[in-house]
Design a protein around this motif. Structure first.
Motif, PDB file in Angstrom:
ATOM      1  N   ILE A   4      10.020  21.349 -18.651  1.00 10.70           N
ATOM      2  CA  ILE A   4       9.371  22.642 -18.912  1.00 10.70           C
ATOM      3  C   ILE A   4       8.304  22.924 -17.857  1.00 10.70           C
ATOM      4  CG2 ILE A   4       7.954  23.943 -20.564  1.00 10.70           C
ATOM      5  CD1 ILE A   4       9.458  22.471 -22.791  1.00 10.70           C
ATOM      6  N   PRO A  17      10.646  26.961 -21.988  1.00  8.67           N
ATOM      7  CA  PRO A  17      11.137  26.041 -23.033  1.00  8.67           C
ATOM      8  C   PRO A  17      12.594  26.288 -23.424  1.00  8.67           C
ATOM      9  CG  PRO A  17       8.955  26.857 -23.597  1.00  8.67           C
ATOM     10  CD  PRO A  17       9.402  27.639 -22.397  1.00  8.67           C
ATOM     11  N   LEU A  18      12.993  27.557 -23.521  1.00 10.99           N
ATOM     12  CA  LEU A  18      14.373  27.835 -23.937  1.00 10.99           C
ATOM     13  C   LEU A  18      15.366  27.442 -22.839  1.00 10.99           C
ATOM     14  CD1 LEU A  18      16.350  28.803 -26.009  1.00 10.99           C
ATOM     15  CD2 LEU A  18      15.945  31.166 -25.277  1.00 10.99           C
ATOM     16  N   ALA A  20      14.934  25.093 -20.703  1.00  9.55           N
ATOM     17  CA  ALA A  20      14.983  23.619 -20.758  1.00  9.55           C
ATOM     18  C   ALA A  20      15.925  23.162 -21.872  1.00  9.55           C
ATOM     19  CB  ALA A  20      13.582  23.056 -20.967  1.00  9.55           C
ATOM     20  N   ARG A  21      15.861  23.857 -23.007  1.00  8.95           N
ATOM     21  CA  ARG A  21      16.754  23.503 -24.118  1.00  8.95           C
ATOM     22  C   ARG A  21      18.214  23.738 -23.751  1.00  8.95           C
ATOM     23  NH1 ARG A  21      13.280  25.482 -28.070  1.00  8.95           N
ATOM     24  NH2 ARG A  21      14.524  27.295 -28.623  1.00  8.95           N
ATOM     25  N   TRP A  22      18.494  24.840 -23.081  1.00  5.13           N
ATOM     26  CA  TRP A  22      19.878  25.131 -22.668  1.00  5.13           C
ATOM     27  C   TRP A  22      20.404  24.057 -21.722  1.00  5.13           C
ATOM     28  CZ3 TRP A  22      19.954  31.107 -21.269  1.00  5.13           C
ATOM     29  CH2 TRP A  22      19.841  31.844 -22.460  1.00  5.13           C
ATOM     30  N   ASP A  24      19.676  20.963 -21.590  1.00  2.48           N
ATOM     31  CA  ASP A  24      20.054  19.790 -22.390  1.00  2.48           C
ATOM     32  C   ASP A  24      21.271  20.081 -23.251  1.00  2.48           C
ATOM     33  OD1 ASP A  24      17.975  18.408 -21.291  1.00  2.48           O
ATOM     34  OD2 ASP A  24      16.587  18.815 -22.953  1.00  2.48           O
ATOM     35  N   TYR A  25      21.224  21.198 -23.959  1.00  2.00           N
ATOM     36  CA  TYR A  25      22.272  21.527 -24.919  1.00  2.00           C
ATOM     37  C   TYR A  25      23.642  21.636 -24.247  1.00  2.00           C
ATOM     38  CZ  TYR A  25      24.929  24.150 -28.382  1.00  2.00           C
ATOM     39  OH  TYR A  25      25.897  24.554 -29.259  1.00  2.00           O
TER      40      TYR A  25
END
Ligand SMILES: [Zn+2]
Length: 205
Positions: A4, A17-18, A20-22, A24-25
């Protein structure tokens, strides 16, 4: 350093943050790339043991970086759903792009004019390229203006009879040298001022 923090250097911080989540996801290899003239970003589907790969040019302003990143993630998502059956910027991609853009609209990350340009882009059925001109023209307005420093010039370098501007906005016409100083006339008042040749001013087209 965590993802992030790194992403916040390139993206509007609230968007990091979002993304970063994508990363990983979707198990995506995300790279900030050197600048390419031909494109802002790039998506490559899994191939020969490699996973999803996205790269985005490092020198985009934060809004352009985000739009490009979402654009490429929409390619990734469309690939996961349809593989070769969907066209690169077809209806499937477009609806994914729209949907994936929504959280950033909800967070009100974009200035109004950028938001309008994105919405216009999404609603225009003819818009299909990675580099929509209207959209990127609007985005380009948010590039950090390098001109302030670059366009600075010393009075002696200003062409004779040309206009220049001081930092405070006052505009002058340069005339001849009087001893060691330049005679300059303020356009608005007609008053004459003498300028040091190395005084720093801005060129006026
Ligand atoms: Zn594309």
């Amino acid at each position: 350093m965590d993802k992030i923090t790194v992403l916040s250097r390139y993206l509007p911080p609230d968007a990091a943050p979002l993304i970063a989540r994508w990363i990983d996801y979707f198990n995506c290899e995300f790279k900030v790339s050197r600048s390419r003239n031909s494109k802002y970003g790039d998506y490559r589907p899994p191939y020969q043991g490699k996973g999803h790969r996205i790269s985005v040019n490092y020198n985009l302003n934060p809004y352009a970086f985000l739009v490009t990143t979402v654009h490429e993630f929409a390619h990734l998502h469309t690939w996961n759903e349809h593989k070769f059956k969907a066209k690169p910027h077809g209806t499937e991609w477009k609806s994914n792009f729209k949907r994936m853009m929504r959280p950033f609209f909800d967070k009100e990350i974009f200035p109004q004019d950028v938001k309008r340009a994105i919405v216009g882009y999404l609603e225009n059925p003819a818009a299909s390229s990675c580099t929509d001109l209207t959209l990127f023209r609007t985005l380009r307005n948010y590039d950090v203006k390098k001109t302030a420093e670059a366009a600075m010039i010393t009075v002696e370098k200003v062409k004779a009879n040309s206009l220049f501007k001081m930092k405070n906005g006052r505009v002058f016409r340069k005339e001849g040298l009087i001893r060691k100083r330049y005679r300059c006339v303020e356009v608005k008042t007609g008053l004459v001022y003498l300028f040091n040749p190395v005084a720093e001013v801005f060129e006026v087209e």
